[in-house]
Design a protein around this motif. Structure first.
Motif, short mmCIF file in Angstrom:
data_model
loop_
_atom_site.label_atom_id
_atom_site.label_comp_id
_atom_site.label_asym_id
_atom_site.label_seq_id
_atom_site.Cartn_x
_atom_site.Cartn_y
_atom_site.Cartn_z
N GLY A 105 0.74 -1.15 -0.08
CA GLY A 105 0.08 0.09 0.08
C GLY A 105 1.02 1.32 0.09
N ASP A 163 -9.29 -4.93 -0.58
CA ASP A 163 -8.98 -3.59 -0.22
C ASP A 163 -7.57 -3.22 -0.71
OD1 ASP A 163 -11.29 -3.59 1.12
OD2 ASP A 163 -10.32 -3.79 3.01
N PHE A 164 -7.24 -1.87 -0.92
CA PHE A 164 -5.67 -1.40 -1.07
C PHE A 164 -5.69 -0.05 -0.34
CE2 PHE A 164 -2.78 1.40 -3.08
CZ PHE A 164 -2.03 0.54 -3.45
N ALA A 165 -4.65 -0.32 0.54
CA ALA A 165 -4.16 0.84 1.40
C ALA A 165 -3.31 2.02 0.75
CB ALA A 165 -3.70 0.45 2.72
N ARG A 215 -3.28 5.03 2.30
CA ARG A 215 -2.43 5.34 3.54
C ARG A 215 -3.07 4.17 4.74
NH1 ARG A 215 0.42 9.83 3.72
NH2 ARG A 215 -0.08 11.37 1.86
N ARG A 216 -2.21 3.65 5.10
CA ARG A 216 -2.85 2.29 5.94
C ARG A 216 -3.45 2.99 7.12
NH1 ARG A 216 0.08 -2.95 5.81
NH2 ARG A 216 -0.76 -2.91 3.72
N THR A 248 -6.52 5.79 4.46
CA THR A 248 -7.24 5.93 3.30
C THR A 248 -7.19 4.62 2.54
OG1 THR A 248 -6.60 8.18 3.51
CG2 THR A 248 -7.48 7.34 1.31
N TYR A 249 -8.31 4.07 2.33
CA TYR A 249 -8.28 2.91 1.48
C TYR A 249 -9.12 2.69 0.04
CZ TYR A 249 -6.62 0.41 5.57
OH TYR A 249 -5.68 0.12 6.61
N THR A 297 -9.88 0.25 -3.56
CA THR A 297 -9.98 -1.17 -4.04
C THR A 297 -9.13 -1.48 -5.40
OG1 THR A 297 -12.38 -0.96 -3.21
CG2 THR A 297 -11.99 -2.72 -4.75
N ASP A 326 -11.83 4.15 -3.74
CA ASP A 326 -12.49 4.22 -2.42
C ASP A 326 -12.92 2.66 -2.20
OD1 ASP A 326 -15.10 4.09 -3.51
OD2 ASP A 326 -14.94 6.16 -3.50
N ARG A 327 -13.73 2.43 -1.24
CA ARG A 327 -14.24 0.93 -0.92
C ARG A 327 -15.66 0.92 -0.75
NH1 ARG A 327 -11.10 -1.11 4.37
NH2 ARG A 327 -11.69 0.78 5.23
#
Ligand SMILES: [Zn+2]
Length: 233
Positions: A120, A162-164, A166-167, A170-171, A173, A189-190
């Protein structure tokens, strides 16, 4: 048998090493292309007449714990073809080595890209800095996005997760083509509507792997009611 490190092995394919300098905590490697002549992009006539020189200074893979900067001297060439409308043209470097306008070699970008996909945005940028490949979070995300071709053609089996960016904060997809084993899209976003909209635009999808959380399952069911869902953990 003893093996000595040859300077030539520091250069990407197609380049020769003219000079290597250690400057503070970095290594500067001066390169020139081994290509003896250049071809006009319009008329394809070969030219050896140099109009002027310019220098590109991309970052490359680190060496012995030091940053590496390549210094590539390239040129502008005259085109002497009478009927060609172009007077001068810029020397084009091999895109597999250094893309146009890029500040990093392709081999460095490949590592940054894989770190971004694995960790991420924020953690990957921090880890890259520890590996002597300084890159900002924003740059890292740009590299990941640039290398993801949003394919709308045949995509029978995908994974969604999910893709981070900023862990913990902010996530987005990430959607991967599981047959070709590569990412195909990075959604901002998710939100259910975002993934549902993307899936609905790709009716060729017949199998979707996802985690056991409910969000993606609902999006898949609404966008692709005939697709098989595989909950992978
Ligand atoms: Zn020409």
């Amino acid at each position: 048998m003893r093996h000595r490190l040859q300077c030539a092995c520091l250069a990407p394919d197609g380049f020769s090493v003219d000079d290597v300098k250690v400057v503070a905590n970095s290594i500067q490697i001066q390169l020139r292309s081994r290509q003896p002549s250049r071809t006009c992009p319009d008329c394809r006539r070969v030219s050896r007449r140099v109009q002027s020189r310019y220098v590109r200074r991309p970052a490359d893979l680190p060496l012995s714990g030091r940053l590496v900067q390549l210094i590539i001297v390239a040129g502008w060439f005259w085109c002497d073809a009478v009927l060609c409308g172009r007077r001068i043209f810029c020397e084009q470097l091999d895109c597999d080595v250094l893309a146009r306008y890029s500040r990093r070699t392709q081999r460095l970008e490949t590592i940054v890209h894989h770190l971004g996909l694995a960790l991420g945005g924020g953690p990957a940028a921090a880890f890259a800095n520890r590996l002597m490949m300084p890159v900002s979070n924003d740059t890292l995300l740009r590299v990941v996005r640039r290398r993801i071709a949003d394919r709308s053609d045949d995509l029978p089996v995908v994974g969604i997760d999910d893709f981070a960016f900023r862990r913990g904060q902010t996530y987005g997809t990430i959607v991967c083509d599981l047959e070709r084993r590569r990412p195909v899209s990075l959604l901002p976003d998710r939100a259910l509507d975002t993934s549902r909209s993307w899936l609905a635009q790709h009716p060729s999808i017949s199998i979707v792997a996802r985690d056991r959380g409910g969000g993606y399952g609902e999006a898949i069911a609404k966008a692709l009611p005939d697709a098989e869902q595989v909950a992978d953990r």
